[in-house]
Scaffold this motif. Structure first.
Motif, PDB file in Angstrom:
ATOM      1  N   SER A  87       0.842  -1.197   0.000  1.00 27.86           N
ATOM      2  CA  SER A  87       0.000   0.000   0.000  1.00 27.86           C
ATOM      3  C   SER A  87       0.876   1.245   0.000  1.00 27.86           C
ATOM      4  CB  SER A  87      -0.914   0.012   1.229  1.00 27.86           C
ATOM      5  OG  SER A  87      -1.811  -1.079   1.181  1.00 27.86           O
ATOM      6  N   ILE A  88       0.692   2.077  -1.011  1.00 27.69           N
ATOM      7  CA  ILE A  88       1.403   3.352  -1.116  1.00 27.69           C
ATOM      8  C   ILE A  88       0.373   4.412  -1.483  1.00 27.69           C
ATOM      9  CG2 ILE A  88       3.219   4.646  -2.307  1.00 27.69           C
ATOM     10  CD1 ILE A  88       4.645   2.034  -2.856  1.00 27.69           C
ATOM     11  N   ASP A  89      -0.038   5.217  -0.514  1.00 29.25           N
ATOM     12  CA  ASP A  89      -1.128   6.172  -0.739  1.00 29.25           C
ATOM     13  C   ASP A  89      -0.644   7.580  -1.041  1.00 29.25           C
ATOM     14  OD1 ASP A  89      -2.857   4.100  -0.241  1.00 29.25           O
ATOM     15  OD2 ASP A  89      -3.114   4.591   1.861  1.00 29.25           O
ATOM     16  N   GLY A  90       0.632   7.707  -1.352  1.00 31.52           N
ATOM     17  CA  GLY A  90       1.170   9.008  -1.723  1.00 31.52           C
ATOM     18  C   GLY A  90       2.514   8.825  -2.391  1.00 31.52           C
ATOM     19  N   VAL A  91       2.691   9.419  -3.586  1.00 27.15           N
ATOM     20  CA  VAL A  91       3.970   9.359  -4.283  1.00 27.15           C
ATOM     21  C   VAL A  91       4.884  10.468  -3.773  1.00 27.15           C
ATOM     22  CG1 VAL A  91       5.087   9.410  -6.542  1.00 27.15           C
ATOM     23  CG2 VAL A  91       2.855   8.324  -6.281  1.00 27.15           C
ATOM     24  N   ASN A  92       4.285  11.573  -3.375  1.00 29.74           N
ATOM     25  CA  ASN A  92       5.030  12.647  -2.739  1.00 29.74           C
ATOM     26  C   ASN A  92       5.315  12.266  -1.287  1.00 29.74           C
ATOM     27  OD1 ASN A  92       5.114  15.159  -0.956  1.00 29.74           O
ATOM     28  ND2 ASN A  92       5.343  16.067  -2.992  1.00 29.74           N
ATOM     29  N   PRO A  93       6.572  12.363  -0.829  1.00 26.44           N
ATOM     30  CA  PRO A  93       6.893  11.960   0.546  1.00 26.44           C
ATOM     31  C   PRO A  93       6.047  12.647   1.606  1.00 26.44           C
ATOM     32  CG  PRO A  93       8.909  12.248  -0.704  1.00 26.44           C
ATOM     33  CD  PRO A  93       7.789  12.736  -1.582  1.00 26.44           C
ATOM     34  N   GLN A  94       5.720  13.925   1.403  1.00 28.94           N
ATOM     35  CA  GLN A  94       4.926  14.623   2.405  1.00 28.94           C
ATOM     36  C   GLN A  94       3.489  14.122   2.421  1.00 28.94           C
ATOM     37  OE1 GLN A  94       6.155  16.863   4.752  1.00 28.94           O
ATOM     38  NE2 GLN A  94       4.148  16.333   5.595  1.00 28.94           N
ATOM     39  N   THR A  95       2.931  13.856   1.239  1.00 35.05           N
ATOM     40  CA  THR A  95       1.576  13.299   1.169  1.00 35.05           C
ATOM     41  C   THR A  95       1.524  11.950   1.866  1.00 35.05           C
ATOM     42  OG1 THR A  95       1.261  14.378  -0.976  1.00 35.05           O
ATOM     43  CG2 THR A  95      -0.310  12.656  -0.371  1.00 35.05           C
ATOM     44  N   TYR A  96       2.496  11.110   1.568  1.00 35.24           N
ATOM     45  CA  TYR A  96       2.559   9.792   2.189  1.00 35.24           C
ATOM     46  C   TYR A  96       2.657   9.914   3.710  1.00 35.24           C
ATOM     47  CZ  TYR A  96       4.125   5.042   3.270  1.00 35.24           C
ATOM     48  OH  TYR A  96       4.225   3.782   3.794  1.00 35.24           O
ATOM     49  N   ALA A  97       3.502  10.818   4.184  1.00 35.54           N
ATOM     50  CA  ALA A  97       3.672  11.005   5.625  1.00 35.54           C
ATOM     51  C   ALA A  97       2.390  11.508   6.270  1.00 35.54           C
ATOM     52  CB  ALA A  97       4.823  11.968   5.901  1.00 35.54           C
ATOM     53  N   ASP A  98       1.678  12.403   5.588  1.00 32.60           N
ATOM     54  CA  ASP A  98       0.425  12.936   6.133  1.00 32.60           C
ATOM     55  C   ASP A  98      -0.638  11.848   6.263  1.00 32.60           C
ATOM     56  OD1 ASP A  98       1.571  15.434   6.252  1.00 32.60           O
ATOM     57  OD2 ASP A  98       0.637  16.166   4.396  1.00 32.60           O
ATOM     58  N   ILE A  99      -0.699  10.959   5.292  1.00 25.87           N
ATOM     59  CA  ILE A  99      -1.730   9.917   5.279  1.00 25.87           C
ATOM     60  C   ILE A  99      -1.346   8.739   6.168  1.00 25.87           C
ATOM     61  CG2 ILE A  99      -2.924   8.218   3.836  1.00 25.87           C
ATOM     62  CD1 ILE A  99      -2.725  10.231   1.530  1.00 25.87           C
ATOM     63  N   ARG A 100      -0.079   8.314   6.102  1.00 22.93           N
ATOM     64  CA  ARG A 100       0.339   7.079   6.765  1.00 22.93           C
ATOM     65  C   ARG A 100       1.208   7.292   7.994  1.00 22.93           C
ATOM     66  NH1 ARG A 100      -0.237   1.907   4.716  1.00 22.93           N
ATOM     67  NH2 ARG A 100      -1.966   1.974   3.271  1.00 22.93           N
ATOM     68  N   GLY A 101       1.685   8.497   8.192  1.00 22.30           N
ATOM     69  CA  GLY A 101       2.496   8.757   9.376  1.00 22.30           C
ATOM     70  C   GLY A 101       3.822   8.025   9.354  1.00 22.30           C
ATOM     71  N   ALA A 102       4.388   7.800   8.166  1.00 26.15           N
ATOM     72  CA  ALA A 102       5.654   7.075   8.024  1.00 26.15           C
ATOM     73  C   ALA A 102       6.457   7.706   6.892  1.00 26.15           C
ATOM     74  CB  ALA A 102       5.396   5.604   7.753  1.00 26.15           C
ATOM     75  N   GLN A 103       7.645   7.169   6.681  1.00 27.44           N
ATOM     76  CA  GLN A 103       8.540   7.703   5.664  1.00 27.44           C
ATOM     77  C   GLN A 103       8.460   6.876   4.386  1.00 27.44           C
ATOM     78  OE1 GLN A 103      10.267  10.621   6.173  1.00 27.44           O
ATOM     79  NE2 GLN A 103       9.015  10.605   8.051  1.00 27.44           N
ATOM     80  N   LEU A 104       8.127   7.527   3.283  1.00 22.55           N
ATOM     81  CA  LEU A 104       8.010   6.838   2.003  1.00 22.55           C
ATOM     82  C   LEU A 104       9.344   6.236   1.574  1.00 22.55           C
ATOM     83  CD1 LEU A 104       6.399   6.106  -0.538  1.00 22.55           C
ATOM     84  CD2 LEU A 104       6.974   8.367  -1.455  1.00 22.55           C
ATOM     85  N   ASN A 105      10.448   6.928   1.854  1.00 20.59           N
ATOM     86  CA  ASN A 105      11.758   6.434   1.446  1.00 20.59           C
ATOM     87  C   ASN A 105      12.052   5.050   1.998  1.00 20.59           C
ATOM     88  OD1 ASN A 105      12.650   8.334  -0.286  1.00 20.59           O
ATOM     89  ND2 ASN A 105      13.910   9.454   1.181  1.00 20.59           N
ATOM     90  N   GLN A 106      11.635   4.809   3.232  1.00 20.99           N
ATOM     91  CA  GLN A 106      11.897   3.505   3.842  1.00 20.99           C
ATOM     92  C   GLN A 106      11.164   2.400   3.090  1.00 20.99           C
ATOM     93  OE1 GLN A 106      11.096   3.280   8.054  1.00 20.99           O
ATOM     94  NE2 GLN A 106      11.416   1.065   8.117  1.00 20.99           N
ATOM     95  N   VAL A 107       9.912   2.662   2.726  1.00 20.21           N
ATOM     96  CA  VAL A 107       9.130   1.670   1.981  1.00 20.21           C
ATOM     97  C   VAL A 107       9.757   1.416   0.617  1.00 20.21           C
ATOM     98  CG1 VAL A 107       6.884   1.155   0.960  1.00 20.21           C
ATOM     99  CG2 VAL A 107       7.006   2.291   3.177  1.00 20.21           C
TER     100      VAL A 107
END
Length: 395
Positions: free
Chosen positions: A155-175
């Protein structure tokens, strides 16, 4: 069609050619049902083909889109005893093809999850896993490759790191780093599997990032991308939805190349329906699937596997009560699957014998919808189901 007349004892004999054409065993058993004056025969067959197993309701994230925020169910892991009961019953289903480990929890959060996957693979069944991707370490990937897991959906609900962090509360880079390891290990080990899929819950906050999702899928060599609308459980989430009664603008998307050795295929994004009005079709029922929750309760689908609330397409707040046809600690899974209640339910949903509550002129004053019931047809009602409209999707 042949005309049948009962004999003096009130018995009917089905013609031999009908039995052959329908592949019906004259010695088989059937449930006799009625609907609108018609007689219906439901064969009692262990014909389940897909099994969803919820190994945990716990998760290492607290995403704003997660329905777990609207329920009071415990965060708990499936016990070894429960999984053993499931495993012992699976040989009773000769047509079973695939087990899907995905739910409202994170499967890899379960301490024995990889052991459970190994046990399923030993039965020769295909395995799909849904994950948030944060626990996919190098060691985990190597084990999944070794076991021959054929599909994992992240599950990736944001391609932009900030969007992803806002929705999932985690770091997109790690995923993304975790997923890149799969690509490298498959090349290193010359392993074709597992195939990577991406799931994306679309809403107003992230819809502009869908075109970039195609580029990301190409970069990660994803073979499947599923886009789902959000299931709104708060007024704030309802305001984020993109679907409505009237037709909505289509989501902008494109394909991407998928490289596999010397071959290149073309990936296509699976998009949700954006407005109400399709002929209802339950994928769970038509795929001959069932859901077993962490505690052994057997439900027909994700939508009825927990107690929670959500907002219907017109903003009506609905209280959903879990529907269970039995617990595998009390009954064999085949017994539950072929029970009168579950067989009748599948027939009702397959025919979609429910009123069209979202289109009813009395919907604003009806108190049945709030309890997920209907004025006629089977209860709980599937009349408002966003899954059956293909508005909300899952693997």
């Amino acid at each position: 069609m042949p005309k049948l007349t009962p004999n003096a004892q009130g018995q009917f004999n089905l013609p031999d050619d009908f039995l052959r054409r329908r592949h019906l065993d004259p010695q088989a058993t059937y449930w006799l049902d009625e609907r609108d004056g018609d007689l219906i025969l439901h064969p009692c067959r262990p014909d389940m083909r897909k099994l969803y197993i919820e190994v945990t309701t716990a998760c290492n994230l607290s995403c704003q889109t997660c329905i777990r925020h609207s329920w009071s169910d415990p965060a708990a892991h499936m016990s070894d005893a429960t999984f053993a009961r499931i495993l012992a019953d699976l040989p009773s289903f000769p047509q079973l093809e695939r087990v899907i480990f995905t739910s409202f929890g994170e499967p890899f959060y379960h301490p024995k999850f990889l052991q459970y996957v190994a046990a399923i693979r030993q039965l020769g069944l295909a395995v799909t896993i849904g994950s948030n991707g944060l626990l996919l370490t190098d060691a985990v990937w190597r084990k999944l490759i070794e076991l021959g897991v054929d599909q994992i959906i992240v599950s990736i609900d944001g391609v932009n790191p900030q969007t992803y962090a806002d929705i999932r509360g985690a770091q997109l880079n790690q995923v993304l780093q975790n997923i890149e390891r799969l690509k490298a290990l498959k090349s290193e080990l010359n392993a074709p599997l597992p195939n990577l899929g991406i799931e994306f819950v679309v809403m107003r906050e992230n819809v502009e990032e869908v075109p970039a999702l195609c580029e990301l899928a190409s970069r990660l060599n994803a073979t499947r991308t599923i886009v789902s609308n959000v299931l709104a459980y708060t007024p704030e989430m309802y305001a984020q939805k993109l679907y409505d009664y009237a037709p909505q603008p289509p989501i902008k998307t494109q394909g991407w190349p998928i490289r596999s050795d010397a071959w290149v295929r073309w990936g296509v994004m699976e998009l949700p329906r954006m407005h109400w009005g399709a002929e209802p079709r339950c994928r769970f029922i038509h795929d001959y699937a069932t859901v077993i929750s962490w505690d052994g309760e057997v439900s027909p689908c994700y939508a009825l596997s927990h107690n929670y609330q959500y907002y219907a397409i017109d903003g009506t707040l609905k209280e959903v009560t879990r529907l269970s046809f039995g617990n595998i600690h009390q009954k064999f899974l085949a017994e539950i699957w072929m029970s009168e209640e579950y067989t009748h339910y599948r027939s009702e949903v397959r025919a979609y014998h429910f009123p069209s509550c979202p289109d009813c002129d009395l919907r604003e004053t009806c108190d049945l919808r709030a309890r997920n019931e209907a004025c006629w047809g089977h209860n709980p009602s599937c009349a408002d189901c966003l899954w059956a409209q293909d508005i909300v999707r899952c693997p």
